[in-house]
Design a protein around this motif. Structure first.
Motif, PDB file in Angstrom:
ATOM      1  N   LEU A  25       1.514   2.129   9.015  1.00 35.84           N
ATOM      2  CA  LEU A  25       1.241   2.545   7.409  1.00 35.84           C
ATOM      3  C   LEU A  25       0.891   4.191   7.663  1.00 35.84           C
ATOM      4  O   LEU A  25       1.582   5.030   6.854  1.00 35.84           O
ATOM      5  CB  LEU A  25       0.255   1.785   6.535  1.00 35.84           C
ATOM      6  CG  LEU A  25      -0.239   2.525   5.329  1.00 35.84           C
ATOM      7  CD1 LEU A  25       1.046   2.439   4.520  1.00 35.84           C
ATOM      8  CD2 LEU A  25      -1.356   1.828   4.668  1.00 35.84           C
ATOM      9  N   LEU A  26      -0.225   4.499   8.408  1.00 33.77           N
ATOM     10  CA  LEU A  26      -0.557   5.841   8.433  1.00 33.77           C
ATOM     11  C   LEU A  26       0.778   6.759   9.118  1.00 33.77           C
ATOM     12  O   LEU A  26       1.000   7.800   8.720  1.00 33.77           O
ATOM     13  CB  LEU A  26      -1.672   6.228   9.365  1.00 33.77           C
ATOM     14  CG  LEU A  26      -2.748   5.291   8.947  1.00 33.77           C
ATOM     15  CD1 LEU A  26      -4.022   5.572   9.927  1.00 33.77           C
ATOM     16  CD2 LEU A  26      -3.302   6.024   7.504  1.00 33.77           C
ATOM     17  N   ASP A  27       1.459   6.206   9.903  1.00 32.08           N
ATOM     18  CA  ASP A  27       2.674   6.763  10.686  1.00 32.08           C
ATOM     19  C   ASP A  27       3.623   7.077   9.437  1.00 32.08           C
ATOM     20  O   ASP A  27       4.427   7.990   9.527  1.00 32.08           O
ATOM     21  CB  ASP A  27       3.328   6.037  11.825  1.00 32.08           C
ATOM     22  CG  ASP A  27       2.477   6.101  12.933  1.00 32.08           C
ATOM     23  OD1 ASP A  27       1.504   6.905  12.986  1.00 32.08           O
ATOM     24  OD2 ASP A  27       2.531   5.361  13.953  1.00 32.08           O
ATOM     25  N   ASP A  28       3.604   6.179   8.384  1.00 33.13           N
ATOM     26  CA  ASP A  28       4.955   6.404   7.333  1.00 33.13           C
ATOM     27  C   ASP A  28       4.520   7.355   6.379  1.00 33.13           C
ATOM     28  O   ASP A  28       5.257   7.597   5.385  1.00 33.13           O
ATOM     29  CB  ASP A  28       5.220   4.811   6.874  1.00 33.13           C
ATOM     30  CG  ASP A  28       6.238   4.211   7.935  1.00 33.13           C
ATOM     31  OD1 ASP A  28       6.478   4.781   8.787  1.00 33.13           O
ATOM     32  OD2 ASP A  28       6.313   3.089   7.722  1.00 33.13           O
ATOM     33  N   ILE A  29       3.367   7.573   5.965  1.00 33.55           N
ATOM     34  CA  ILE A  29       2.685   8.319   4.788  1.00 33.55           C
ATOM     35  C   ILE A  29       2.767   9.848   5.171  1.00 33.55           C
ATOM     36  O   ILE A  29       2.095  10.095   6.176  1.00 33.55           O
ATOM     37  CB  ILE A  29       1.542   7.591   4.229  1.00 33.55           C
ATOM     38  CG1 ILE A  29       0.623   7.625   4.913  1.00 33.55           C
ATOM     39  CG2 ILE A  29       1.780   6.361   3.607  1.00 33.55           C
ATOM     40  CD1 ILE A  29      -0.845   7.288   4.261  1.00 33.55           C
ATOM     41  N   GLN A  30       3.129  10.514   4.220  1.00 33.14           N
ATOM     42  CA  GLN A  30       3.047  11.996   4.779  1.00 33.14           C
ATOM     43  C   GLN A  30       1.718  12.532   4.513  1.00 33.14           C
ATOM     44  O   GLN A  30       0.991  13.332   5.236  1.00 33.14           O
ATOM     45  CB  GLN A  30       3.960  12.791   3.852  1.00 33.14           C
ATOM     46  CG  GLN A  30       5.507  12.562   4.393  1.00 33.14           C
ATOM     47  CD  GLN A  30       6.599  13.449   3.820  1.00 33.14           C
ATOM     48  OE1 GLN A  30       6.324  14.128   2.665  1.00 33.14           O
ATOM     49  NE2 GLN A  30       7.787  13.766   4.386  1.00 33.14           N
TER      50      GLN A  30
ATOM     51  N   ALA B 251       0.838  -1.113  -0.049  1.00 32.72           N
ATOM     52  CA  ALA B 251       0.021   0.090   0.081  1.00 32.72           C
ATOM     53  C   ALA B 251       0.780   1.395   0.090  1.00 32.72           C
ATOM     54  O   ALA B 251       0.608   2.150  -0.670  1.00 32.72           O
ATOM     55  CB  ALA B 251      -0.923  -0.071   1.081  1.00 32.72           C
ATOM     56  N   LYS B 252       1.788   1.202   0.967  1.00 34.67           N
ATOM     57  CA  LYS B 252       2.733   2.415   1.059  1.00 34.67           C
ATOM     58  C   LYS B 252       3.477   2.734  -0.539  1.00 34.67           C
ATOM     59  O   LYS B 252       3.308   3.916  -0.982  1.00 34.67           O
ATOM     60  CB  LYS B 252       3.826   1.908   2.101  1.00 34.67           C
ATOM     61  CG  LYS B 252       4.765   3.220   2.075  1.00 34.67           C
ATOM     62  CD  LYS B 252       5.846   3.280   3.198  1.00 34.67           C
ATOM     63  CE  LYS B 252       6.771   4.378   3.279  1.00 34.67           C
ATOM     64  NZ  LYS B 252       8.029   3.933   4.393  1.00 34.67           N
ATOM     65  N   THR B 253       3.781   1.841  -1.166  1.00 33.51           N
ATOM     66  CA  THR B 253       4.339   1.896  -2.625  1.00 33.51           C
ATOM     67  C   THR B 253       3.222   2.496  -3.659  1.00 33.51           C
ATOM     68  O   THR B 253       3.461   3.148  -4.236  1.00 33.51           O
ATOM     69  CB  THR B 253       4.958   0.554  -2.962  1.00 33.51           C
ATOM     70  OG1 THR B 253       6.021   0.153  -2.271  1.00 33.51           O
ATOM     71  CG2 THR B 253       5.638   1.006  -4.423  1.00 33.51           C
ATOM     72  N   GLY B 254       2.109   1.840  -3.553  1.00 38.35           N
ATOM     73  CA  GLY B 254       0.931   1.829  -4.368  1.00 38.35           C
ATOM     74  C   GLY B 254       0.415   3.383  -4.289  1.00 38.35           C
ATOM     75  O   GLY B 254       0.063   4.015  -5.347  1.00 38.35           O
TER      76      GLY B 254
END
Length: 239
Positions: free
Chosen positions: A69-74, A43-46
């Motif tokens: 995941l939420l912590d990793d995406i801006q 998901a992070k990549t997509g």
């Protein structure tokens, strides 16, 4: 006003659960599925290469959790958490979650959650509302805001009226006459003793009935001429 379409992604390690959400999204007129991922790493990549407005997110997944995941995406989209456990509910709302749905997902809960997300989107983007664009009604002892451009038609039910919107329906204690008085007469018309219709939603009509996208409603014989005039006025508002 054009119909709002939210671009959605699903992140869940359960194939069956993803299929279940896919079906619900495909049946919703305001949702478009642009990504389906079996874990948070995918998901992070997509999501980095797709514009996502709303994510249906599982919490317990291998390697990275939904919270990770939420912590990793801006740029965070709106989030509806989907999980089989209730223990994460309080933490979920620390992430400004739109809603928290338990598996298996009930259709009415799904529709209510999506409606919240659509409303949030409209209020945060260019689709803001003037005061004339919504009314408040009382249903099940709670006040509900109903946006007029989402209201398709109203049906009489004895001492109540049933409001059919793009996303759900609700029952309100009111007579048809009293409820009609709440609506702008240039946008809504009583076509039958039991029905009031949003003129913008009318697609076809004949001497006996009108057709909306999903429904056919009876048209009183003495209302056809009035309907023709009203529809012409909506197409030529300056005249």
């Amino acid at each position: 006003m054009e119909k709002t379409i939210l671009k959605c992604a699903i992140v869940d390690d359960s194939t069956l659960q993803r299929l279940s959400i896919v079906r619900l999204i495909q049946m919703h007129p305001s949702l478009e599925l642009v990504g389906e991922y079996k874990n948070a790493v995918e998901a992070k990549t997509g999501m980095a290469s797709n514009e996502i407005d709303l994510i249906f997110l599982d919490i317990e997944m291998p390697i990275l959790s939904g919270f990770d995941l939420l912590d990793d995406i801006q740029k965070k989209p709106q989030v509806i958490f989907v999980t089989g456990k209730i223990k994460y509910a309080f933490k979920a709302f620390d992430y400004d979650a739109v809603d928290y749905l338990r598996k298996p997902i009930a259709k009415d809960r799904f529709l209510n959650a999506v409606h919240k997300a659509i409303t949030n989107y409209k209020l945060k983007n260019e689709e803001g509302f003037d005061e004339e664009d919504f009314i408040f009604v009382k249903s099940n002892l709670k006040k509900r805001k109903v946006f007029l451009n989402e209201l398709r038609y109203i049906e009489a039910l004895g001492d109540y009226v049933k409001l059919i919107t793009e996303y759900d329906s609700l029952v309100v204690l009111s007579t048809m006459k009293a409820f009609q008085a709440l609506l702008p007469s240039d946008r809504f018309m009583r076509i039958h003793k039991s029905y009031i219709v949003n003129l913008d939603k009318v697609q076809r009509y004949n001497s006996k009935e009108i057709e909306l996208e999903k429904d056919k409603l009876p048209l009183s014989r003495n209302r056809k001429a009035e309907l023709i005039e009203a529809l012409a006025a909506t197409q030529n508002p300056s005249q």
